[in-house]
Design an enzyme around this catalytic site. Structure first.
Site, PDB file in Angstrom:
ATOM      1  N   HIS A 246       0.855  -1.193   0.000  1.00 35.29           N
ATOM      2  CA  HIS A 246       0.000   0.000   0.000  1.00 35.29           C
ATOM      3  C   HIS A 246       0.890   1.242   0.000  1.00 35.29           C
ATOM      4  CE1 HIS A 246      -4.171  -1.651   1.283  1.00 35.29           C
ATOM      5  NE2 HIS A 246      -3.513  -2.522   0.545  1.00 35.29           N
TER       6      HIS A 246
ATOM      7  N   TYR B 126      -9.583   5.718   6.356  1.00 36.57           N
ATOM      8  CA  TYR B 126      -9.828   6.136   7.735  1.00 36.57           C
ATOM      9  C   TYR B 126     -10.838   7.270   7.669  1.00 36.57           C
ATOM     10  CZ  TYR B 126      -5.662   3.607   9.380  1.00 36.57           C
ATOM     11  OH  TYR B 126      -4.748   2.637   9.699  1.00 36.57           O
TER      12      TYR B 126
ATOM     13  N   PRO C 196      -5.602   1.039  18.396  1.00 38.19           N
ATOM     14  CA  PRO C 196      -5.213   0.492  17.094  1.00 38.19           C
ATOM     15  C   PRO C 196      -5.166   1.482  15.923  1.00 38.19           C
ATOM     16  CG  PRO C 196      -7.442  -0.182  17.661  1.00 38.19           C
ATOM     17  CD  PRO C 196      -6.890   0.515  18.857  1.00 38.19           C
TER      18      PRO C 196
ATOM     19  N   LYS D 113      -0.019   0.286  15.051  1.00 36.80           N
ATOM     20  CA  LYS D 113       1.355   0.177  15.569  1.00 36.80           C
ATOM     21  C   LYS D 113       1.630  -1.040  16.456  1.00 36.80           C
ATOM     22  CE  LYS D 113       3.215   3.695  13.738  1.00 36.80           C
ATOM     23  NZ  LYS D 113       3.345   3.115  12.415  1.00 36.80           N
TER      24      LYS D 113
ATOM     25  N   TYR E 282       3.393   6.730  10.129  1.00 33.45           N
ATOM     26  CA  TYR E 282       2.590   5.563   9.748  1.00 33.45           C
ATOM     27  C   TYR E 282       3.473   4.472   9.114  1.00 33.45           C
ATOM     28  CZ  TYR E 282      -1.606   3.008   8.363  1.00 33.45           C
ATOM     29  OH  TYR E 282      -2.586   2.048   8.228  1.00 33.45           O
TER      30      TYR E 282
HETATM   31  P1  FAD Z   1       0.448 -11.277  21.767  1.00 35.41           P
HETATM   32  O1  FAD Z   1       0.186 -11.348  20.323  1.00 35.41           O
HETATM   33  O2  FAD Z   1      -0.664 -10.962  22.691  1.00 35.41           O
HETATM   34  O3  FAD Z   1       1.120 -12.658  22.180  1.00 35.41           O
HETATM   35  C1  FAD Z   1       1.273 -13.041  23.530  1.00 35.41           C
HETATM   36  C2  FAD Z   1       1.216 -14.551  23.610  1.00 35.41           C
HETATM   37  O4  FAD Z   1       1.493 -14.937  24.933  1.00 35.41           O
HETATM   38  C3  FAD Z   1      -0.163 -15.095  23.276  1.00 35.41           C
HETATM   39  O5  FAD Z   1      -0.056 -16.104  22.309  1.00 35.41           O
HETATM   40  C4  FAD Z   1      -0.697 -15.615  24.589  1.00 35.41           C
HETATM   41  O6  FAD Z   1      -1.532 -16.730  24.437  1.00 35.41           O
HETATM   42  C5  FAD Z   1       0.606 -15.980  25.309  1.00 35.41           C
HETATM   43  N1  FAD Z   1       0.475 -15.978  26.754  1.00 35.41           N
HETATM   44  C6  FAD Z   1      -0.174 -15.086  27.546  1.00 35.41           C
HETATM   45  N2  FAD Z   1      -0.028 -15.415  28.838  1.00 35.41           N
HETATM   46  C7  FAD Z   1       0.724 -16.523  28.875  1.00 35.41           C
HETATM   47  C8  FAD Z   1       1.216 -17.322  29.919  1.00 35.41           C
HETATM   48  N3  FAD Z   1       0.939 -17.047  31.198  1.00 35.41           N
HETATM   49  N4  FAD Z   1       1.956 -18.394  29.620  1.00 35.41           N
HETATM   50  C9  FAD Z   1       2.258 -18.687  28.318  1.00 35.41           C
HETATM   51  N5  FAD Z   1       1.814 -17.967  27.283  1.00 35.41           N
HETATM   52  C10 FAD Z   1       1.072 -16.888  27.558  1.00 35.41           C
HETATM   53  N6  FAD Z   1      -2.800  -3.992  16.613  1.00 35.41           N
HETATM   54  C11 FAD Z   1      -2.837  -3.299  15.501  1.00 35.41           C
HETATM   55  O7  FAD Z   1      -1.845  -2.679  15.163  1.00 35.41           O
HETATM   56  N7  FAD Z   1      -3.970  -3.300  14.714  1.00 35.41           N
HETATM   57  C12 FAD Z   1      -5.085  -4.015  15.059  1.00 35.41           C
HETATM   58  O8  FAD Z   1      -6.074  -4.023  14.344  1.00 35.41           O
HETATM   59  C13 FAD Z   1      -5.082  -4.743  16.224  1.00 35.41           C
HETATM   60  N8  FAD Z   1      -6.156  -5.454  16.595  1.00 35.41           N
HETATM   61  C14 FAD Z   1      -6.117  -6.137  17.773  1.00 35.41           C
HETATM   62  C15 FAD Z   1      -7.221  -6.850  18.194  1.00 35.41           C
HETATM   63  C16 FAD Z   1      -7.230  -7.525  19.415  1.00 35.41           C
HETATM   64  C17 FAD Z   1      -8.455  -8.291  19.865  1.00 35.41           C
HETATM   65  C18 FAD Z   1      -6.062  -7.473  20.229  1.00 35.41           C
HETATM   66  C19 FAD Z   1      -6.042  -8.182  21.571  1.00 35.41           C
HETATM   67  C20 FAD Z   1      -4.937  -6.785  19.782  1.00 35.41           C
HETATM   68  C21 FAD Z   1      -4.950  -6.108  18.564  1.00 35.41           C
HETATM   69  N9  FAD Z   1      -3.843  -5.398  18.113  1.00 35.41           N
HETATM   70  C22 FAD Z   1      -3.893  -4.708  16.987  1.00 35.41           C
HETATM   71  C23 FAD Z   1      -2.588  -5.387  18.819  1.00 35.41           C
HETATM   72  C24 FAD Z   1      -1.597  -6.408  18.240  1.00 35.41           C
HETATM   73  O9  FAD Z   1      -2.284  -7.543  17.836  1.00 35.41           O
HETATM   74  C25 FAD Z   1      -0.589  -6.678  19.323  1.00 35.41           C
HETATM   75  O10 FAD Z   1       0.127  -5.485  19.538  1.00 35.41           O
HETATM   76  C26 FAD Z   1       0.367  -7.829  19.034  1.00 35.41           C
HETATM   77  O11 FAD Z   1      -0.333  -9.049  19.072  1.00 35.41           O
HETATM   78  C27 FAD Z   1       1.506  -7.851  20.057  1.00 35.41           C
HETATM   79  O12 FAD Z   1       2.229  -9.029  19.940  1.00 35.41           O
HETATM   80  P2  FAD Z   1       2.828  -9.739  21.226  1.00 35.41           P
HETATM   81  O13 FAD Z   1       3.579 -10.906  20.691  1.00 35.41           O
HETATM   82  O14 FAD Z   1       3.514  -8.761  22.066  1.00 35.41           O
HETATM   83  O15 FAD Z   1       1.578 -10.202  22.079  1.00 35.41           O
HETATM   84  C1  DHB Z   2      -6.146  -2.613  10.486  1.00 37.41           C
HETATM   85  C2  DHB Z   2      -6.117  -2.342  11.833  1.00 37.41           C
HETATM   86  C3  DHB Z   2      -5.731  -1.100  12.253  1.00 37.41           C
HETATM   87  O1  DHB Z   2      -5.683  -0.817  13.557  1.00 37.41           O
HETATM   88  C4  DHB Z   2      -5.374  -0.121  11.363  1.00 37.41           C
HETATM   89  O2  DHB Z   2      -5.024   1.103  11.805  1.00 37.41           O
HETATM   90  C5  DHB Z   2      -5.388  -0.401  10.021  1.00 37.41           C
HETATM   91  C6  DHB Z   2      -5.775  -1.666   9.588  1.00 37.41           C
HETATM   92  C7  DHB Z   2      -6.556  -3.960  10.047  1.00 37.41           C
HETATM   93  O3  DHB Z   2      -6.869  -4.779  10.905  1.00 37.41           O
HETATM   94  O4  DHB Z   2      -6.603  -4.199   8.846  1.00 37.41           O
END
Ligand code: FAD
Ligand code: DHB
Length: 395
Positions: free
Chosen positions: A75, A203, A295, A299, A387
């Site tokens: 994009h 957006y 979100p 980021k 961004y």
């Molecule tokens: P996570 O992906 O949360 O991974 C952590 C892992 O640790 C998980 O697999 C979990 O099961 C595991 N875990 C937790 N506790 C334990 C434990 N006690 N023992 C062993 N394992 C454990 N960001 C965006 O930029 N855009 C979005 O649209 C967006 N949508 C999102 C929607 C939802 C519902 C959520 C919750 C988050 C969203 N985010 C979004 C944020 C983004 O997904 C996260 O920033 C990203 O997943 C961070 O990665 P991470 O590996 O730090 O954590």
């Molecule tokens: C998506 C999520 C976001 O938070 C964003 O800013 C742009 C795209 C997505 O899930 O596609």
């Protein structure tokens, strides 16, 4: 009880934990990844979708970007909508960089496949995890499953276990400072079986609340609506969702989102959250365990990638040359970038959402700011450079 030894014990197999384990492997450092959920759960969890230029480069440099390059959607900009008119923010023209739309669960699938191909030690459905001795030379992860406890002896522990994980709570009382802000709204997200009717993300500012038009592939669209923070998804029939999406997204030029079968719906809360520092003794936090962004700026996953970039480099320097300096400054290095992403995510959120009960002055100010941004190349460049992803600091 079984006893295991590793150099780095990684709690959590999200993007942060998996990428860290892979980057450590590339440096010849052994790790064990402990994940509470099943492999299928991790691979199917629909979350973020936009990869910064910086994250794409990191995945490519680490040799795990092949499918991303093939299937990811490049994009070159986004569109900001105001009063039913879309205005393009041309990233490449403004910054020379672009972003890639590729689902977080695809990144997770690629990393799991690669770790397993490299004979990595990933333990899904591991049981209950606790950690001990983080201020000793040999911290331990205890894993309790069906009454049996495994002990994993580590040099270092990486807390990559997300916002609800246990690692942050293992810091001694009084060590962490918490910085937090909540927002009076959430996002209702749907995944739709429909080809995108628009090349780039939209957006949209709207008097009824923000809406976002996004996508995952040439066949799947992803859409979001600003909603109440505690919105009950059961009150949103498919019809109600589509009516609201059309009200907010339909544009003067006739563009509208194409409807399709809704494959998944859910509500996501909104929060800004940071803890400082990211390290105590031999425990290091990375990703959502240390920080959450709303979100809007896309980021979350990108910040997780940046953290493990710094952490793997720092551990690499330590194991290869004995140089501890980068590990000592890990928290400070990450936090500089984290706060910039926090600022940007807060700003995008404030710019585009409807704030219920806000003074009329603030509503007018928000509109003036949006109009200013859309009319100023300097302001658009600032938005674009944040961004697509700020450069990673040199360590
Ligand atoms: P996570 O992906 O949360 O991974 C952590 C892992 O640790 C998980 O697999 C979990 O099961 C595991 N875990 C937790 N506790 C334990 C434990 N006690 N023992 C062993 N394992 C454990 N960001 C965006 O930029 N855009 C979005 O649209 C967006 N949508 C999102 C929607 C939802 C519902 C959520 C919750 C988050 C969203 N985010 C979004 C944020 C983004 O997904 C996260 O920033 C990203 O997943 C961070 O990665 P991470 O590996 O730090 O954590
Ligand atoms: C998506 C999520 C976001 O938070 C964003 O800013 C742009 C795209 C997505 O899930 O596609």
């Amino acid at each position: 009880m079984a006893r295991f030894e590793t150099q780095v014990g990684v709690v959590g197999a999200g993007p942060a934990g998996l990428m860290l384990s892979h980057l450590l492997h590339l440096r010849g450092i052994h790790s064990i990844v402990l994940e509470a959920k099943s492999r299928a759960y991790c691979e199917e969890r629909v979350r973020a979708g936009v990869l910064e230029h910086t994250s794409v480069q990191m995945l490519n440099d680490a040799g795990v970007g092949e499918r991303l390059e093939r299937e990811g959607l490049r994009h070159d900009g986004i569109e900001l909508g105001l009063n039913g008119v879309r205005h393009r923010v041309p990233f490449v023209e403004l910054t020379g960089k672009y972003v890639t739309v590729y689902g977080q669960q695809e990144v997770v699938k690629d990393l799991i496949a690669r770790r397993l191909a490299d004979r990595g030690d990933l333990r899904f459905e591991c049981g209950e995890v606790s950690i001990e001795g983080i201020d000793s030379e040999k911290p331990r992860i205890l894993v309790n499953r069906d009454g049996q406890t495994d002990e994993i002896h580590c040099d270092y522990i990486a807390g990559c276990d997300g916002f609800h994980g246990i690692c942050r709570g293992a810091f001694p009382e009084g060590v962490l400072s918490l910085y937090e802000r909540s927002y009076p709204f959430g996002w209702l997200g749907i995944l739709v079986e429909a080809a995108p009717s628009q090349k780039e993300l939209v957006y949209m500012h709207h008097p009824r609340g923000f809406a976002l038009y996004s996508m995952r592939s040439p066949k799947i669209t992803r859409l979001y609506l600003q909603c109440k923070p505690d919105e009950d998804i059961r009150e949103w029939s498919d019809d109600r969702i589509w009516t609201e999406l059309h009200t907010r997204l339909n544009c003067e030029d006739g563009w509208r989102p194409v409807e399709g079968r809704i494959l998944q719906k859910g509500v996501t809360g909104m929060r800004s959250f940071v803890v400082e520092p990211l390290q105590y003794g031999r425990l290091f936090l990375a990703g959502d365990s240390a920080h959450i962004v709303p979100p809007t700026g896309a980021k979350g996953m990108n910040l997780a990638m940046a953290d493990v970039h710094y952490l793997s480099n720092a551990l690499g320097a330590l194991y290869v040359t004995g140089d501890e300096r980068n590990l000592k400054s890990y928290s400070e290095t990450c936090l500089r970038r984290i706060w910039k992403a926090q600022r940007f995510s807060w700003w995008m959120t404030s710019l585009l959402h409807r704030f219920e009960n806000e003074p009329a002055f603030d509503r007018k100010r928000q509109l003036a700011e949006l109009e200013y941004v859309l009319s100023s190349r300097a302001a658009l460049t600032s938005l674009a450079e944040n961004y697509v992803g700020l450069p990673l600091d040199r360590q």
